[in-house]
Design a protein around this motif. Sequence first.
Motif, PDB file in Angstrom:
ATOM      1  N   VAL A  13       0.834  -1.207   0.000  1.00 38.68           N
ATOM      2  CA  VAL A  13       0.000   0.000   0.000  1.00 38.68           C
ATOM      3  C   VAL A  13       0.871   1.261   0.000  1.00 38.68           C
ATOM      4  CG1 VAL A  13      -1.629   1.359   1.387  1.00 38.68           C
ATOM      5  CG2 VAL A  13      -2.019  -1.088   1.019  1.00 38.68           C
ATOM      6  N   PHE A  14       1.886   1.298   0.848  1.00 34.79           N
ATOM      7  CA  PHE A  14       2.731   2.492   0.909  1.00 34.79           C
ATOM      8  C   PHE A  14       3.583   2.644  -0.352  1.00 34.79           C
ATOM      9  CE2 PHE A  14       1.755   2.388   5.474  1.00 34.79           C
ATOM     10  CZ  PHE A  14       1.320   3.704   5.604  1.00 34.79           C
ATOM     11  N   ALA A  15       4.033   1.553  -0.924  1.00 38.58           N
ATOM     12  CA  ALA A  15       4.820   1.636  -2.163  1.00 38.58           C
ATOM     13  C   ALA A  15       3.959   2.182  -3.306  1.00 38.58           C
ATOM     14  CB  ALA A  15       5.388   0.270  -2.536  1.00 38.58           C
ATOM     15  N   VAL A  16       2.771   1.641  -3.468  1.00 39.34           N
ATOM     16  CA  VAL A  16       1.877   2.104  -4.534  1.00 39.34           C
ATOM     17  C   VAL A  16       1.494   3.566  -4.309  1.00 39.34           C
ATOM     18  CG1 VAL A  16      -0.436   1.812  -5.540  1.00 39.34           C
ATOM     19  CG2 VAL A  16       1.000  -0.191  -5.100  1.00 39.34           C
ATOM     20  N   SER A  17       1.190   3.909  -3.078  1.00 38.54           N
ATOM     21  CA  SER A  17       0.822   5.287  -2.762  1.00 38.54           C
ATOM     22  C   SER A  17       1.941   6.260  -3.116  1.00 38.54           C
ATOM     23  CB  SER A  17       0.465   5.400  -1.281  1.00 38.54           C
ATOM     24  OG  SER A  17       0.118   6.718  -0.953  1.00 38.54           O
TER      25      SER A  17
END
Length: 184
Positions: A13-17
């Motif tokens: 989630v944090f990588a995509v965000s």
Amino acid sequence: MATLAAATALALVFAVSAVLKARTTDEFALFVASLRDYGLRSFRVRRVIAAGAITAEAAAALILAVPVSTLVRRVMVVVSLLLVLTLVNIIRAALGGEKRACHCFGSKDTAPLWLHITGNCVLLTLGAIGVLGIGAGTATPGDALFGAGLGLILGAAVVGSGFLYASLAPAQLAVAEASPRAKL
């Protein structure tokens, strides 16, 4: 296994965000502009905070991607606190009658606030699992693979929920039905 699933989901989630907000100068500019809706008036301050948020998300994703350790659990504490702050801001906006997108996953993220609140609650639960170390310890390769796979599925569900909502929203369906291609 549960801690690995939580760490994997949060890393995804944090990588995509981070990637979606920083992939183009236009995306970054829209993210900077969206911070005005949260009370940040100064362009310079918004720009620094936006760059810091993207950097923090990318760093958290990298750290969470390593094998579960004390460092990962400490990062999960920080991530959980950031999720609480984000959730409070989104709820405050919703209670104030706002319906704006937060651009959590770039400018294409137009999900309603209730979906952002739900997603952040899921992420906060995953953060709590990681902080508490539920299911941490020595795992068989099969358990590790299952935990990582489950984490990828959970992370993809959180990221994809807004895009799925946007593609199935009644306004989008009405536009699609009215298009000349729909009559073919």
